[in-house]
Design a protein around this motif. Structure first.
Motif, short mmCIF file in Angstrom:
data_model
loop_
_atom_site.label_atom_id
_atom_site.label_comp_id
_atom_site.label_asym_id
_atom_site.label_seq_id
_atom_site.Cartn_x
_atom_site.Cartn_y
_atom_site.Cartn_z
N LYS A 187 -7.00 -5.33 1.21
CA LYS A 187 -7.84 -4.14 1.05
C LYS A 187 -9.27 -4.43 1.51
N PHE A 205 0.82 -1.22 0.00
CA PHE A 205 0.00 0.00 0.00
C PHE A 205 0.85 1.27 0.00
N LYS A 245 -11.43 -2.90 4.92
CA LYS A 245 -12.82 -2.40 4.87
C LYS A 245 -13.69 -3.08 5.92
N LYS A 269 -2.76 -7.97 -2.12
CA LYS A 269 -3.17 -6.58 -1.90
C LYS A 269 -4.70 -6.48 -1.88
#
Ligand SMILES: [Zn+2]
Length: 283
Positions: free
Chosen positions: A220, A147, A224, A216
């Protein structure tokens, strides 16, 4: 063990409460709470103002208006909770960092006025460290996580593709790519349809690229969802669990059908860890 999504959830949670606040006191209650290489006792942070809360991989640190920084690693079971002073101490409280009241809250009763470091298994730590090239000493040897703006996908692919080790330990190696632990490694390998024991140099660059992009993507989604609280040890700064464990495809699902092909997920012991994978999809 908290991995990148869990540490990022904690970092973002801390940032909401602690930015621009001064530390009014700091105490540690356990020998292992402070890393032996810490350049000062925890009390050195008293009086400092918190300028930012940063993260690389699984490490987070508080940037202070001082020459040094306060680093935190959650280890296996560490928690950093924002807590009211009035709440009774938790049974595995290892350190307490009290904050002055936030500006604008004068007169009001601030409900969230200390950071508590709680760690049942005591593999986590706090540490006072110097900064080198914008990261603390213990983070200097840690590779960029996917990131970060400076993460170089091409370099990481080249590095991995020349290795003679199995692919899973390569993506767990924090000096190649940081932030991935056992849970997200298993999930990324399943998404990319790669067996955890395949030798790195037997994979094509496209396969490695797909794997890193899968890691990734899964992290991600986990950010969330507030992270994965698989063993109930991981909590966010408010003491709540993340709910990504519901979305796991292989980790912790041994004996259950693969959602792609219905073959039963297998669990094997490998490189001192357990690996979960679909024997049909991942070859
Ligand atoms: Zn499958």
């Amino acid at each position: 063990m908290p991995e990148l999504p869990e540490v990022e959830t904690v970092r973002a949670g801390l940032e909401k409460y602690v930015l621009n606040r001064r530390i009014s006191s700091a105490h540690s209650y356990h020998l292992r709470a402070i890393k032996p290489s810490s350049i000062s006792p925890l009390a050195a942070v008293v009086g400092a103002k918190i300028r930012a809360v940063k993260r690389r991989g699984k490490f987070l640190w508080f940037e202070l208006d001082r020459e040094f920084t306060l680093v935190a690693h959650l280890g296996m079971s560490g928690q950093l909770l924002i807590s009211s002073k009035q709440l009774p101490d938790q049974s595995h409280l290892r350190a307490r960092i009290e904050l002055q009241k936030a500006a604008g809250l004068a007169g009001k009763k601030s409900a969230s006025d200390e950071i508590r470091f709680i760690d049942q298994r005591t593999f986590g730590w706090l540490s006072i460290e110097q900064m080198h090239d914008q990261v603390p000493t213990s983070v200097a040897h840690i590779a960029y996580d996917p990131f970060e703006a400076d993460f170089n996908l091409k370099e990481v692919i080249t590095n991995i593709s020349s290795r003679k080790s199995a692919i899973k330990p390569a993506i767990l190696n924090q000096e190649i790519i940081s932030g991935i632990g056992n849970i997200y490694a298993d999930e990324a390998l399943w998404r990319a349809k790669i067996h955890p024991e395949i030798i790195c140099e037997d994979l094509s660059e496209d396969e490695i690229k797909k794997l890193i992009n899968s890691a990734k993507a899964v992290m991600k989604s986990a950010i969330k969802a507030g992270g994965t609280s698989f063993d109930q040890q991981y909590k966010n700064v408010n003491g709540a669990s993340g709910y990504f464990s519901r979305s796991l495809s292989v980790y912790g699902r041994a004996g259950q059908p693969c959602s792609r092909c219905s073959t039963l997920i297998r669990r094997i012991a490998f490189a001192n860890r357990s690996s979960h994978f679909c024997p049909r999809c991942q070859r």
